[in-house]
Design a protein around this motif. Structure first.
Motif, mmCIF file in Angstrom:
data_model
loop_
_atom_site.group_PDB
_atom_site.id
_atom_site.type_symbol
_atom_site.label_atom_id
_atom_site.label_comp_id
_atom_site.label_asym_id
_atom_site.label_seq_id
_atom_site.Cartn_x
_atom_site.Cartn_y
_atom_site.Cartn_z
ATOM 1 N N ILE A 560 -0.803 -12.989 -8.801
ATOM 2 C CA ILE A 560 -0.701 -11.777 -7.986
ATOM 3 C C ILE A 560 -1.913 -10.893 -8.223
ATOM 4 O O ILE A 560 -2.317 -10.676 -9.369
ATOM 5 C CB ILE A 560 0.583 -10.998 -8.318
ATOM 6 N N GLY A 561 -2.484 -10.385 -7.153
ATOM 7 C CA GLY A 561 -3.594 -9.448 -7.261
ATOM 8 C C GLY A 561 -3.464 -8.346 -6.230
ATOM 9 O O GLY A 561 -2.883 -8.540 -5.157
ATOM 10 N N SER A 562 -3.996 -7.176 -6.542
ATOM 11 C CA SER A 562 -4.000 -6.057 -5.599
ATOM 12 C C SER A 562 -5.438 -5.717 -5.228
ATOM 13 O O SER A 562 -6.371 -5.935 -6.007
ATOM 14 C CB SER A 562 -3.305 -4.836 -6.204
ATOM 15 N N PHE A 563 -5.609 -5.146 -4.026
ATOM 16 C CA PHE A 563 -6.936 -4.804 -3.515
ATOM 17 C C PHE A 563 -6.837 -3.510 -2.709
ATOM 18 O O PHE A 563 -5.788 -3.185 -2.152
ATOM 19 C CB PHE A 563 -7.481 -5.907 -2.599
ATOM 20 N N THR A 564 -7.937 -2.817 -2.620
ATOM 21 C CA THR A 564 -8.018 -1.623 -1.785
ATOM 22 C C THR A 564 -9.409 -1.535 -1.172
ATOM 23 O O THR A 564 -10.351 -2.225 -1.597
ATOM 24 C CB THR A 564 -7.760 -0.335 -2.594
ATOM 25 N N TYR A 565 -9.537 -0.671 -0.176
ATOM 26 C CA TYR A 565 -10.832 -0.222 0.331
ATOM 27 C C TYR A 565 -10.933 1.265 0.016
ATOM 28 O O TYR A 565 -10.118 2.070 0.490
ATOM 29 C CB TYR A 565 -10.940 -0.444 1.836
ATOM 30 N N GLY A 566 -11.911 1.629 -0.789
ATOM 31 C CA GLY A 566 -12.027 3.004 -1.234
ATOM 32 C C GLY A 566 -12.242 3.999 -0.121
ATOM 33 O O GLY A 566 -11.898 5.182 -0.255
ATOM 34 N N SER A 567 -12.793 3.555 1.002
ATOM 35 C CA SER A 567 -13.063 4.471 2.109
ATOM 36 C C SER A 567 -11.806 4.837 2.877
ATOM 37 O O SER A 567 -11.814 5.782 3.664
ATOM 38 C CB SER A 567 -14.076 3.845 3.070
ATOM 39 N N CYS A 568 -10.715 4.085 2.670
ATOM 40 C CA CYS A 568 -9.472 4.359 3.403
ATOM 41 C C CYS A 568 -8.579 5.255 2.553
ATOM 42 O O CYS A 568 -8.134 4.858 1.470
ATOM 43 C CB CYS A 568 -8.741 3.055 3.738
ATOM 44 N N THR A 569 -8.336 6.445 3.030
ATOM 45 C CA THR A 569 -7.489 7.395 2.320
ATOM 46 C C THR A 569 -6.522 8.037 3.306
ATOM 47 O O THR A 569 -6.709 7.972 4.517
ATOM 48 C CB THR A 569 -8.323 8.492 1.642
ATOM 49 N N ILE A 570 -5.499 8.658 2.763
ATOM 50 C CA ILE A 570 -4.552 9.424 3.569
ATOM 51 C C ILE A 570 -4.611 10.853 3.052
ATOM 52 O O ILE A 570 -4.212 11.129 1.918
ATOM 53 C CB ILE A 570 -3.132 8.860 3.452
#
Length: 731
Positions: A560-570
């Motif tokens: 299992i791994g998690s990922f994000t895009y730092g430019s996407c915020t709420i």
């Protein structure tokens, strides 16, 4: 003395108040519908042309709309499950006892046709449209986060083991629910194991779900804050079907409702189920085969999700697609917490295929009428070929059926394995696409489509997810003659050039040459599991790699791994309240009598908050057309909540806020006024593409009201609906 009018009125009022108090003291006598009552009501309300399960079995008719008998659940408390209970029903145990033949497999095409397609694929010419994958430091890719090992062969099935693993995973606010073939485990978001691994048969107390399970499904319903866990049961059996667990709360460690739906019959059995969250139903698609293993048709199913979660009897509705189409993938909805959940009611979309590796067909179904919306050509692609590894033995890459169909902001995203020639010979490649589901026939979305590959490397069993900024992440297995099967991933941001993915990166390296108790070419998996967190930001992927498990009977592991895009915020996240949803069916010309159905979600006791003169502010997502008039008939949902409307603007993407104000009048004829207020968010990085949201049939609204009182409505079990009539005091 004759009493006056005032005295008479006072006495009548006092009598009414006393009678009301007496009625309030009486216990409620409403009782749940019996199975027989629900069956009679379902028969009376069945759409024209619908037939019963018995009639469908007797006639063997295809493309039929079928209404099944209601099914009552049993309750299962996960806190009382014996996760270490003995288990002797693994695939390996069955194979050793001679109960199954691993060489006999059901397929949509014959073994000879399959061999011919693979032979043709090995002769593919180089394709200049294939995107060559890159990897290495400094290249753009999703940012990795937490990662940890999950279920492997030795933990799968009471120590017996199954092949292939078929990993799937769903993410909730606080938990990850993992199912790998017939094993189940629950983790928190830090990777701590909270439950299992245990064979899924331990989660059921009623036959036939205590044996013969395979092909798992697990999804999280963001709108209802509930979990859905299901398994196919009884391969090649007329008495098999679908074993379903639906959680009663948002806590997957609590109590679940367990159902068995007998979907198989003497006319055929269901294989390869895939489930998707709808607005009012959980939808599932599967392939129907004769008991002898010949393909019959693709078939789709609907399960009323309010009844599933409440533990009420559930009546399955099924629709056949005919023998032309196989592997219907229901779209899986996302975006509730970010305000982009579509208000579709009973309507849902499915992606099927005529099994040619290029054309994929979009269906729309409202549980009564099936509409073929047309096909979209995703480009040339060969039939997947067998996969080499660093060592002896090959692995199967299966075929080119769609492996997912994920909803985000008005579009459907899908991926599949195809073969291609990136320049020096045929390999297995990742194909992906963004599809405009509002168009008929469907068209590509702004992100486009692509085939991702490199010379000598085989990528297979991809799965993708999309965040609220329209950024996508996709994971897959990668292998070659110099590499053991490993877990890899890549993705794209909304601002990336059309038809492209970013660089790829390795999540978990293979440890050893893969072997198993089945012969080469060995089954590797039918799919893997990428999902998006309900926060709309974090990707979670459950991939498969070759692991040194200490036995040659099965050298697979999952990771299992998690990922994000730092430019996407709420910038500001609304907090949705899970209350009954009032869903009027509207058209371009507002009608005077809306049809209202109240669907409780979080708890069996639902509350509706009316006002004397509610003014709802509907904030749909950005539309690509300059016209503010819908081009078709949208199905919208006006859901009163206490939550202020929040405008979510992905970084770098200009958005337009179209805010109609709907004011109900005494005649129930809404007056609609529209203001168009564009909002641009400047950033330092230019945006080459943006993803608008079509208005046609995917209107999304976030209504608000000013509550004045909160009566509590207790839902009637079954498919009954509440209509709330406010008390009006007359002078």
């Amino acid at each position: 003395m004759i009493p006056g009018r005032k005295t008479t009125g006072f006495l009548l009022l006092l009598t009414g108040l006393l009678a009301g108090l007496w009625l309030l003291q009486k216990p409620a006598n409403l009782t749940p519908e019996t199975i027989a009552q629900q069956a009679r009501r379902q028969a009376a309300l069945a759409p024209p042309g619908a037939i019963s399960r018995q009639e469908a079995e007797e006639t063997g008719v295809l493309e039929a709309l079928v209404i099944y008998e209601p099914v009552t659940p049993q309750q299962i408390d996960f806190a009382t499950v014996d996760v270490d209970a003995p288990y002797s029903d693994s695939q390996y145990d069955q194979w050793r006892r001679g109960e199954i033949d691993l060489d006999e497999q059901e397929n949509i095409i014959s073994a000879a046709e399959r061999a011919a397609l693979q032979t043709a694929a090995l002769q593919l010419e180089p394709d200049p449209s294939v995107q060559l994958a890159q990897s290495g430091p400094g290249l753009r890719a999703p940012t990795p986060g937490l990662s940890f090992a999950s279920i492997d062969y030795t933990q799968c099935c009471g120590g017996g083991g199954n092949v292939p693993p078929d990993p799937e995973m769903a993410a909730g606010p606080n938990h990850l629910v993992v199912t790998v073939n017939v094993a189940v485990a629950i983790y928190d978001k830090s990777g701590t194991l909270l439950f299992g691994p245990t064979p899924a048969t331990n989660l059921f107390s009623q036959a036939p779900c205590t044996s013969g399970l395979y092909d798992p499904n697990v999804i999280y319903d963001e709108e209802a804050d509930r979990w859905f866990l299901a398994y196919d049961q009884g391969a090649s059996s007329s008495s098999g079907g679908y074993c379903v667990l639906a959680s009663q709360t948002g806590n997957p460690l609590g109590t679940w409702n367990a159902y068995f739906f007998q979907l198989n019959s003497s006319a055929g059995w269901m294989d390869y189920p895939h489930a998707g969250v709808g607005d009012s139903f959980i939808f599932m698609g599967g392939n129907i085969f004769t008991l002898g293993g010949n393909f019959v048709e693709g078939r789709i199913y609907a399960f009323n999700k309010s009844n599933l979660y409440a533990g009420n009897p559930v009546t399955v509705i099924a629709q056949g697609l005919g023998s032309t189409y196989d592997t219907p993938q229901p779209i899986n909805l996302h975006g509730y917490s970010t305000g982009t959940w579509p208000a579709w009611g009973n309507t849902h979309y499915f992606l099927g295929e005529p099994f040619d590796g290029a054309n994929y067909t979009l269906f729309r179904w409202d549980t009564a009428t099936l509409t073929n919306r047309g096909s979209i050509n995703l480009g040339a692609g060969g039939f997947p070929v067998n996969v080499p590894q660093n060592g002896s033995g090959l692995m199967q890459a299966n075929d080119w059926r769609p492996l997912d169909f994920e909803y985000r902001n008005g579009y459907g995203w899908t991926s599949m394995t195809v073969s291609c020639n990136p320049g020096s010979g045929t390999v297995d490649c990742v194909r992906w696409a963004q599809i405009n589901i509002s168009a008929s026939p469907p068209t590509l979305g702004p992100a486009g489509r692509g085939t991702y590959s490199s010379n000598g490397d085989y990528r297979f069993f991809p799965d993708l997810a999309v965040n609220h900024c329209n950024d996508m992440a996709i994971g897959y297995t990668k292998s070659s003659a110099s590499m053991w099967p490993s877990v890899w991933y890549t993705g794209r941001q909304n601002s990336d050039p059309v038809n492209t993915l970013q660089a790829e990166a390795q999540l978990k390296a293979g440890e050893i040459a893969y072997t198993a108790f089945d012969p080469s070419p060995r089954r590797w998996g039918d799919y893997t599991g990428m999902t998006i967190d309900p926060n709309g930001l974090t990707f979670w992927y459950l991939g498969e790699y070759s692991k040194n498990t200490g036995t040659t009977n099965g050298r697979w592991g999952t990771y299992i791994g998690s990922f994000t895009y730092g430019s996407c915020t709420i910038s500001s996240t609304p907090t949705p309240t899970h209350t009954p949803t009032a869903t009027p069916t509207t058209s371009n010309t507002p009608t005077s009598t809306p049809t209202v159905s109240l669907t409780p979600t979080r708890t069996p006791t639902a509350s509706l908050t009316p006002t004397n003169t509610p003014t709802a502010s509907l904030t749909p997502t950005r539309t690509p057309t300059a016209s503010l008039t819908p081009t078709s008939t949208p199905i919208t949902s006006n859901t009163p909540t206490r939550t202020p409307t929040v405008s979510l603007t992905p970084t770098g993407t200009p958005t337009t806020s179209n805010t109609p104000t709907v004011t109900p009048t005494a005649s129930n004829t809404p007056t609609i006024s529209v203001s168009n207020t564009p909002t641009n968010t400047p950033v330092g990085t230019p945006t080459s593409t943006s993803t608008p949201t079509p208005t046609s049939e995917v209107t999304t609204a976030t209504p608000t009201t000013t509550p004045t009182s909160t009566p509590t409505l207790t839902p009637i079990p079954g498919d009954s609906h509440w209509v709330y009539l406010p008390f009006v005091r007359r002078p």
